[in-house]
Design a protein around this motif. Structure first.
Motif, PDB file in Angstrom:
ATOM      1  N   PHE A  24      20.745  38.483  19.767  1.00  0.00           N
ATOM      2  CA  PHE A  24      22.086  37.958  19.970  1.00  0.00           C
ATOM      3  C   PHE A  24      23.066  38.904  19.304  1.00  0.00           C
ATOM      4  O   PHE A  24      22.983  39.148  18.110  1.00  0.00           O
ATOM      5  N   GLY A  25      23.969  39.462  20.076  1.00  0.00           N
ATOM      6  CA  GLY A  25      25.032  40.303  19.527  1.00  0.00           C
ATOM      7  C   GLY A  25      24.547  41.549  18.817  1.00  0.00           C
ATOM      8  O   GLY A  25      25.119  41.946  17.813  1.00  0.00           O
ATOM      9  N   ALA A  26      23.496  42.160  19.332  1.00  0.00           N
ATOM     10  CA  ALA A  26      22.983  43.384  18.710  1.00  0.00           C
ATOM     11  C   ALA A  26      23.924  44.544  19.016  1.00  0.00           C
ATOM     12  O   ALA A  26      24.200  44.844  20.171  1.00  0.00           O
ATOM     13  N   ARG A  27      24.431  45.198  17.972  1.00  0.00           N
ATOM     14  CA  ARG A  27      25.324  46.329  18.183  1.00  0.00           C
ATOM     15  C   ARG A  27      24.496  47.600  18.266  1.00  0.00           C
ATOM     16  O   ARG A  27      23.809  47.975  17.320  1.00  0.00           O
ATOM     17  N   SER A  28      24.538  48.246  19.403  1.00  0.00           N
ATOM     18  CA  SER A  28      23.802  49.499  19.581  1.00  0.00           C
ATOM     19  C   SER A  28      24.520  50.339  20.624  1.00  0.00           C
ATOM     20  O   SER A  28      25.413  49.866  21.322  1.00  0.00           O
ATOM     21  N   TYR A  29      24.121  51.567  20.703  1.00  0.00           N
ATOM     22  CA  TYR A  29      24.678  52.492  21.676  1.00  0.00           C
ATOM     23  C   TYR A  29      23.602  52.825  22.698  1.00  0.00           C
ATOM     24  O   TYR A  29      22.442  52.983  22.351  1.00  0.00           O
ATOM     25  N   ILE A  30      24.007  52.949  23.941  1.00  0.00           N
ATOM     26  CA  ILE A  30      23.046  53.227  24.998  1.00  0.00           C
ATOM     27  C   ILE A  30      22.600  54.686  24.978  1.00  0.00           C
ATOM     28  O   ILE A  30      21.472  55.003  25.223  1.00  0.00           O
ATOM     29  N   HIS A  31      23.473  55.582  24.643  1.00  0.00           N
ATOM     30  CA  HIS A  31      23.159  57.010  24.666  1.00  0.00           C
ATOM     31  C   HIS A  31      23.821  57.694  23.479  1.00  0.00           C
ATOM     32  O   HIS A  31      24.911  57.307  23.061  1.00  0.00           O
TER      33      HIS A  31
ATOM     34  N   PRO B 275      22.960  46.992   4.026  1.00  0.00           N
ATOM     35  CA  PRO B 275      22.960  47.095   5.494  1.00  0.00           C
ATOM     36  C   PRO B 275      22.863  48.541   5.987  1.00  0.00           C
ATOM     37  O   PRO B 275      23.696  49.375   5.662  1.00  0.00           O
ATOM     38  N   GLY B 276      21.815  48.808   6.740  1.00  0.00           N
ATOM     39  CA  GLY B 276      21.604  50.124   7.343  1.00  0.00           C
ATOM     40  C   GLY B 276      21.007  50.002   8.729  1.00  0.00           C
ATOM     41  O   GLY B 276      20.492  50.964   9.269  1.00  0.00           O
ATOM     42  N   TRP B 277      21.053  48.809   9.292  1.00  0.00           N
ATOM     43  CA  TRP B 277      20.538  48.528  10.627  1.00  0.00           C
ATOM     44  C   TRP B 277      19.059  48.879  10.741  1.00  0.00           C
ATOM     45  O   TRP B 277      18.587  49.250  11.791  1.00  0.00           O
ATOM     46  N   PHE B 278      18.331  48.783   9.646  1.00  0.00           N
ATOM     47  CA  PHE B 278      16.882  48.960   9.600  1.00  0.00           C
ATOM     48  C   PHE B 278      16.426  50.355  10.021  1.00  0.00           C
ATOM     49  O   PHE B 278      15.246  50.588  10.207  1.00  0.00           O
ATOM     50  N   GLN B 279      17.357  51.294  10.132  1.00  0.00           N
ATOM     51  CA  GLN B 279      16.967  52.640  10.589  1.00  0.00           C
ATOM     52  C   GLN B 279      16.481  53.519   9.445  1.00  0.00           C
ATOM     53  O   GLN B 279      15.919  54.580   9.693  1.00  0.00           O
ATOM     54  N   TYR B 280      16.661  53.088   8.196  1.00  0.00           N
ATOM     55  CA  TYR B 280      16.221  53.889   7.047  1.00  0.00           C
ATOM     56  C   TYR B 280      14.995  53.298   6.369  1.00  0.00           C
ATOM     57  O   TYR B 280      14.599  53.736   5.305  1.00  0.00           O
TER      58      TYR B 280
ATOM     59  N   GLY C  71      16.291  38.550  16.543  1.00  0.00           N
ATOM     60  CA  GLY C  71      17.315  38.851  15.553  1.00  0.00           C
ATOM     61  C   GLY C  71      18.707  38.725  16.134  1.00  0.00           C
ATOM     62  O   GLY C  71      18.891  38.689  17.348  1.00  0.00           O
ATOM     63  N   ALA C  72      19.687  38.663  15.243  1.00  0.00           N
ATOM     64  CA  ALA C  72      21.092  38.575  15.646  1.00  0.00           C
ATOM     65  C   ALA C  72      21.900  39.588  14.850  1.00  0.00           C
ATOM     66  O   ALA C  72      21.572  39.899  13.710  1.00  0.00           O
ATOM     67  N   SER C  73      22.955  40.119  15.477  1.00  0.00           N
ATOM     68  CA  SER C  73      23.840  41.081  14.847  1.00  0.00           C
ATOM     69  C   SER C  73      23.029  42.292  14.402  1.00  0.00           C
ATOM     70  O   SER C  73      22.279  42.859  15.188  1.00  0.00           O
TER      71      SER C  73
ATOM     72  N   ALA D  78      15.485  44.120  15.707  1.00  0.00           N
ATOM     73  CA  ALA D  78      14.527  43.573  16.676  1.00  0.00           C
ATOM     74  C   ALA D  78      14.360  44.513  17.867  1.00  0.00           C
ATOM     75  O   ALA D  78      13.243  44.740  18.335  1.00  0.00           O
ATOM     76  N   LEU D  79      15.466  45.068  18.358  1.00  0.00           N
ATOM     77  CA  LEU D  79      15.378  46.013  19.473  1.00  0.00           C
ATOM     78  C   LEU D  79      14.596  47.271  19.081  1.00  0.00           C
ATOM     79  O   LEU D  79      13.713  47.718  19.809  1.00  0.00           O
ATOM     80  N   LEU D  80      14.931  47.824  17.915  1.00  0.00           N
ATOM     81  CA  LEU D  80      14.296  49.066  17.490  1.00  0.00           C
ATOM     82  C   LEU D  80      12.804  48.873  17.238  1.00  0.00           C
ATOM     83  O   LEU D  80      11.970  49.558  17.832  1.00  0.00           O
ATOM     84  N   TYR D  81      12.447  47.928  16.387  1.00  0.00           N
ATOM     85  CA  TYR D  81      11.032  47.765  16.033  1.00  0.00           C
ATOM     86  C   TYR D  81      10.238  47.064  17.126  1.00  0.00           C
ATOM     87  O   TYR D  81       9.041  47.311  17.259  1.00  0.00           O
ATOM     88  N   GLY D  82      10.893  46.225  17.912  1.00  0.00           N
ATOM     89  CA  GLY D  82      10.211  45.654  19.074  1.00  0.00           C
ATOM     90  C   GLY D  82       9.804  46.736  20.055  1.00  0.00           C
ATOM     91  O   GLY D  82       8.719  46.698  20.634  1.00  0.00           O
TER      92      GLY D  82
END
Length: 140
Positions: free
Chosen positions: A114-121, A55-60, A91-93, A99-103
């Motif tokens: 659903f339930g995507a954990r991210s920071y706004i800033h 798990p790396g939230w797809f950022q790597y 995507g979920a979690s 999904a947010l990043l690559y979308g």
């Protein structure tokens, strides 16, 4: 329907010959499973399932498509090969974050999470190893 796996099984494609594709990102999952694997079987769309082994939230990125830009380029190439004219992301979690990043990076028509954990800033990011802020990727 043709099915193909890429990048050591971390990406699985169900190609139905449609001009619409869904990128479906899994949350933490083990083995050869993908979340929502049968959810789109009755819909006339190509489905690209994406998961991570660690798990790396797809950022790597993924092994063979390193870094988020490497994975973006790999997915762009795959979408072009499928003949996709419209893209949706789902995507979920942790997968919701993917999904947010690559979308966003791939200019998806719609993104459903659903339930995507991210920071706004980035001011809210306290752990630089886990910086899940879109401003980190130049998307804010």
């Amino acid at each position: 329907m043709n099915q193909t796996s890429y990048l050591d099984g971390l990406i699985h494609v169900k190609n139905k010959g449609a001009d619409v594709s869904i990128l479906c990102f899994s949350g933490p999952v083990s083995g050869d499973r993908f979340h929502f694997f049968r959810s789109f079987d009755d819909v006339d769309v190509n489905v690209i399932y994406v998961k991570e082994s660690i798990p790396g939230w797809f950022q790597y990125g993924l092994p063979g498509a390193e870094g988020y830009l490497g994975l973006k380029l790999f997915l762009e190439s795959l979408l072009k090969e499928l003949g996709s004219k419209k893209l949706y992301c789902f995507g979920a979690s942790m997968g919701g974050y993917g999904a947010l990043l690559y979308g966003t990076l791939l200019d998806a028509k719609r993104i459903l999470t659903f339930g995507a954990r991210s920071y706004i800033h980035s001011n809210f990011v306290t752990n630089s190893r886990n910086c899940r802020s879109f401003s980190t990727f130049g998307l804010s």
